[in-house]
Enzyme design. Structure first.
Site, mmCIF file in Angstrom:
data_model
loop_
_atom_site.group_PDB
_atom_site.id
_atom_site.type_symbol
_atom_site.label_atom_id
_atom_site.label_comp_id
_atom_site.label_asym_id
_atom_site.label_seq_id
_atom_site.Cartn_x
_atom_site.Cartn_y
_atom_site.Cartn_z
ATOM 1 N N LYS A 131 0.853 -1.192 0.000
ATOM 2 C CA LYS A 131 0.000 0.000 0.000
ATOM 3 C C LYS A 131 0.889 1.243 0.000
ATOM 4 C CE LYS A 131 -3.705 2.049 2.827
ATOM 5 N NZ LYS A 131 -4.464 1.870 4.095
ATOM 6 N N LEU A 189 -6.598 8.731 3.457
ATOM 7 C CA LEU A 189 -6.733 7.349 3.926
ATOM 8 C C LEU A 189 -8.075 7.068 4.593
ATOM 9 C CD1 LEU A 189 -3.266 6.773 5.676
ATOM 10 C CD2 LEU A 189 -3.885 6.251 3.302
ATOM 11 N N SER A 215 -9.138 1.732 3.243
ATOM 12 C CA SER A 215 -8.270 2.545 2.399
ATOM 13 C C SER A 215 -7.227 1.742 1.640
ATOM 14 C CB SER A 215 -7.569 3.601 3.253
ATOM 15 O OG SER A 215 -6.762 2.988 4.240
ATOM 16 N N ILE A 236 -7.294 1.129 10.236
ATOM 17 C CA ILE A 236 -7.650 1.907 11.425
ATOM 18 C C ILE A 236 -9.152 1.897 11.664
ATOM 19 C CG2 ILE A 236 -7.910 4.173 10.314
ATOM 20 C CD1 ILE A 236 -6.464 5.365 12.791
ATOM 21 N N ALA A 237 -9.926 1.420 10.684
ATOM 22 C CA ALA A 237 -11.375 1.334 10.873
ATOM 23 C C ALA A 237 -11.976 0.289 9.932
ATOM 24 C CB ALA A 237 -12.026 2.688 10.636
ATOM 25 N N GLY A 238 -11.115 -0.588 9.424
ATOM 26 C CA GLY A 238 -11.570 -1.607 8.478
ATOM 27 C C GLY A 238 -10.820 -1.570 7.172
ATOM 28 N N SER A 239 -9.717 -0.820 7.114
ATOM 29 C CA SER A 239 -9.055 -0.529 5.847
ATOM 30 C C SER A 239 -8.331 -1.696 5.197
ATOM 31 C CB SER A 239 -8.062 0.626 6.031
ATOM 32 O OG SER A 239 -8.753 1.815 6.302
#
Length: 566
Positions: A131, A189, A215, A236-239
């Site tokens: 990434k 992101l 992201s 950080i939240a499902g990326s």
């Protein structure tokens, strides 16, 4: 008249295409209407049979073939460079190609193997994608910001520009990995869709009317098109999990400090309430697992102060494998969260839950209802959003101001059009206390499940959606509650592909009553015909530091599902 930032973005976009050899350029890119699905048979037409064989082999298989002397690192690298080039042209999934450096690395690895008759590490000659948060020598890191072009994280005079590498990249090099591209991520992101003003929009390769997730959307798309056997994303939240679910691949969000984050570019650096995790993504569960094992073999805790001293635990792996056999120690027991009560999953996701639970029960395992503390998921969503707003959006808006580029609507919903008032120390402390309360409350609930499992231990993990969507439509990713709570709890979570959306089955009941306005919007955004054929994945959530256990379970579940589909 084009603005300066638009010209810079267009030049960068063209430079990415220009880095693809002419012989690999496509004469025509079909529209989504002409070719919705560009995976498998479609992309394979552009490759010869040997390239197809190589690129459709997973990480472990590639490593074995190279170690046995059957394939050279050079031919493997060239095959993935070719397929990645095609993938990018079809779905806009790459920020940087550096094929010359990859070929040079592959030749050096082949020379070593020819001389010493052995490999240099577990990943000798295996191409790995990254990434575009991870720094690689000689390659640019824009992270989707126009203002970061030709800089080091926005600083033109930083001496690290072009020379610096992230710690985890160094470790993978030590293992023999070959780097050849860096994949797309959204501006800032902070989105479940992948878009920016440089490459524009990264489309879902299985259904190009839908997003690829975010992201780490470029990673998910590239891996699904088998332009990469596996790589690294961040979450950080499902990326990691969202792109993996939407692309039909495997991805793990580890505990925050299990894998090294040192030297990785990020947004809102210094926000330490809820941290981002580096995760592995791959075409198979075994590939995602091998990448984690390989990285841990490099003892990253000696080089990144955030990483805990915890090698791969063979004992936990063996214990979990024993439980999958439904022996005298008892079956595995899973909780199942069908809805969080805020937004119900769309029909393809609801059906996937039924498929996975049925497969586990058929294999002799136990499933119980997962009923976490009331309103805990909503409270966790509030806590994580608060943490993103500590600086009032200053970091994000400063990065956008470097070029004056436009802010996308999905980002504007979170950060507005300009910075707002920052949190003070008391407010940050209060949010940290609330996060700790939520973690404690959830832990107590998890422990209480020992009363219903019948095994003398709490549930081994729980199944739930990654998102209410099989994949969101552009600008319609509005709810992150199913993925973000895992980050607040700092749990381990692994994504498993389950099924494909089917327009003949996946329909709302005629009398369905939405829970609220957000749920109503989710219903209205669903189109069974449009979604037909899209991948549907689910996450299996484990406690902190259970990476070994959850990866073994992911491998096992993938085998169960493949048997049922055989």
């Amino acid at each position: 008249m084009a603005l300066d930032w638009e010209k810079i973005a267009e030049a960068k976009r063209q430079a990415i295409l220009d880095s693809i050899p002419q012989k690999w350029r496509l004469d025509k890119i079909p529209s989504a209407e002409e070719q919705k699905d560009v995976t498998d048979g479609y992309i394979r037409q552009f490759l010869n049979s040997k390239e197809s064989e190589i690129t459709e082999t997973d990480i472990g298989g590639l490593a074995k073939q190279i170690a046995a002397g059957n394939w050279t690192s050079l031919e493997v690298t060239e095959a993935f460079c070719h397929r990645a080039s095609i993938a990018h042209q079809l779905v806009n999934c790459v920020h940087e190609f550096f094929f010359d450096a990859a070929i040079e690395s592959a030749k050096a690895l082949d020379a070593y193997f020819a001389k010493h008759k052995k490999t240099i590490g577990l990943l000798h000659g295996v191409p790995i994608s990254l990434k575009d948060q991870l720094h690689v020598k000689g390659a640019e890191t824009t992270m989707g910001y126009v203002g970061w072009i030709d800089t080091f994280e926005g600083n033109r005079d930083d001496p690290r520009k072009g020379t610096f590498e992230s710690e985890i990249v160094r470790e993978l090099r030590n293992l023999g990995a070959v780097f050849y591209c860096k994949t797309s991520c959204p501006q800032t992101l902070m989105s479940g869709e992948t878009f920016n003003n440089i490459i524009e929009y990264t489309w879902n390769p299985k259904n190009r009317f839908l997003c690829s997730g975010g992201s780490s959307g470029g990673e998910g798309a590239l891996i699904r098109l088998k332009g990469s056997p596996g790589g690294l994303g961040t979450d950080i939240a499902g990326s990691v999990r969202m792109p993996a679910a939407f692309s039909g691949t495997y991805g793990i969000k580890p505990t925050w400090d299990r894998l090294p984050y040192r030297g990785i570019a990020t947004s809102m650096d210094g926000q330490n309430s809820i941290l981002s995790s580096v995760g592995t993504m791959a075409t198979t569960a075994a590939g995602a697992k091998l990448l984690v094992q390989a990285i841990l073999s490099q003892q990253p805790w000696l080089y990144d102060p955030r990483v805990v001293d915890m090698p791969w635990r063979d004992t936990l792996e063996a214990e979990t494998k024993e439980l999958t056999k439904v022996t005298s120690k008892g079956p595995l027991v899973f909780g199942v969260l069908k809805t969080d009560g805020v937004v119900n999953p769309q029909p393809p996701v609801a059906r996937a839950i039924s498929i996975l639970t049925a497969a586990l029960i058929k294999a002799g395992h136990k499933v119980v209802e997962w009923t976490p503390p009331a309103n805990s998921h909503q409270a966790m969503m509030a806590a994580i959003v608060n943490s993103w707003r500590y600086d009032g959006g200053k970091d994000v808006h400063d990065a956008l101001a470097l070029s004056g580029e436009k802010i996308h609507p999905q980002i504007q919903r979170l950060f507005g059009t300009s910075p707002t008032e920052q949190f003070n120390g008391t407010q940050i402390a209060a949010n940290n206390i609330e996060r700790r309360r939520l973690q404690t409350e959830y832990m107590d609930y998890w422990n209480s499940t020992i009363e219903v499992t019948g095994t003398g231990r709490p549930v081994d993990g729980f199944i739930c959606p990654v998102a209410p969507y099989a994949a969101a439509r552009p600008q319609k990713y509005k709810y992150y509650g199913y993925s973000a709570f895992v980050n607040v709890l700092n749990y381990t979570s692994v994504n498993v592909p389950v099924t494909l959306a089917d327009q003949n089955i996946d329909k709302y009941d005629p009398g369905y009553t939405p829970l609220n306005e957000l749920d109503r919007a989710t219903v209205e955004d669903y189109d069974a015909e449009l979604y037909d054929g899209a991948h549907v994945g689910l996450q299996i959530v484990g406690r902190s530091y259970t990476e070994e256990k959850m990866l073994v379970i992911a491998e096992y579940v993938s085998e169960l599902l493949s048997q049922d589909n055989a």
